[in-house]
Enzyme design. Structure first.
Site, PDB file in Angstrom:
ATOM      1  N   HIS A  29       0.777  -1.341  -0.135  1.00 37.62           N
ATOM      2  CA  HIS A  29       0.039  -0.101   0.119  1.00 37.62           C
ATOM      3  C   HIS A  29       0.934   1.148   0.062  1.00 37.62           C
ATOM      4  O   HIS A  29       2.194   1.010   0.272  1.00 37.62           O
ATOM      5  CB  HIS A  29      -0.966   0.077   1.138  1.00 37.62           C
TER       6      HIS A  29
ATOM      7  N   GLU B  18      -2.242  -7.419   5.577  1.00 39.70           N
ATOM      8  CA  GLU B  18      -0.639  -7.178   6.323  1.00 39.70           C
ATOM      9  C   GLU B  18      -0.334  -7.885   7.199  1.00 39.70           C
ATOM     10  O   GLU B  18      -1.376  -8.530   7.798  1.00 39.70           O
ATOM     11  CB  GLU B  18      -0.870  -5.285   6.759  1.00 39.70           C
TER      12      GLU B  18
END
Length: 192
Positions: free
Chosen positions: A22, A108
């Site tokens: 990201h 994540e």
């Protein structure tokens, strides 16, 4: 899998798998953001949105090498990865996007409880001494755990989504970037 089924299955797999981290998030700028905001709600910064748009252009340039290409996106449920995908997606014409799917297994790395900032600093220092890939965070996971989780997701991805006549790319905004032909061993690298 029998030999007679291998050619048919191989045609359905994407030509390339790209994992994208990201863009810059509020948590990247200020670790204390995690003490007041749940990890999955940490947003992108304005710079992070710009980074995602630029990544979208570079990725499109990579996958658009042939005249007949399409992409399919998998994204984690985290706000920063969904925002990254929105910005990356601006680079792709709608007729080139097969679809998008939110998939929590590509999220994540779980670093454990972020609420105590001093404790996280100490744990991250310990990780540096013992090695980043195999170090498992207390109440969290190691990078090796993430690799296993994401790799199993890719292996189990739905090949029926990929047309045999259309070489496709599978993009996943995650903490890693992998660009490798599907029939070669996986290798990690960063975009230039």
């Amino acid at each position: 899998m029998t030999r007679q089924h291998q050619p048919q299955c191989a045609r359905r797999l994407p030509k390339r798998i790209i994992l994208v981290r990201h863009g810059e998030s509020q948590g990247n700028l200020d670790m204390s953001a995690y003490t007041t905001t749940p990890d999955y709600r940490i947003p992108l910064t304005a710079l992070g949105a710009e980074q995602a748009r630029a990544a979208g252009q570079r990725i499109r340039d990579v996958v658009a090498g042939s005249g007949n290409w399409k992409v399919y996106f998998y994204v984690s449920p985290y706000a920063r990865t969904r925002a990254t995908l929105r910005e990356i997606g601006r680079a792709f014409p709608r007729d080139r996007v097969i679809g998008a799917r939110e998939e929590c297994r590509v999220r994540e790395q779980d670093f454990g409880n972020f609420q105590v900032e001093e404790r996280m600093r100490a744990v991250k220092e310990t990780r540096q001494r013992f090695g980043r890939f195999f170090f498992r965070f207390p109440e969290g996971e190691s990078a090796a755990d993430v690799f296993d989780r994401v790799a199993s997701t890719i292996i189990r991805s739905e090949p029926s989504r990929f047309s045999p006549s259309s070489p496709s790319s599978l993009l996943l905004p995650t903490p890693l970037f992998i660009d490798t032909p599907i029939n070669e061993p996986m290798r990690l690298r960063r975009l230039p």
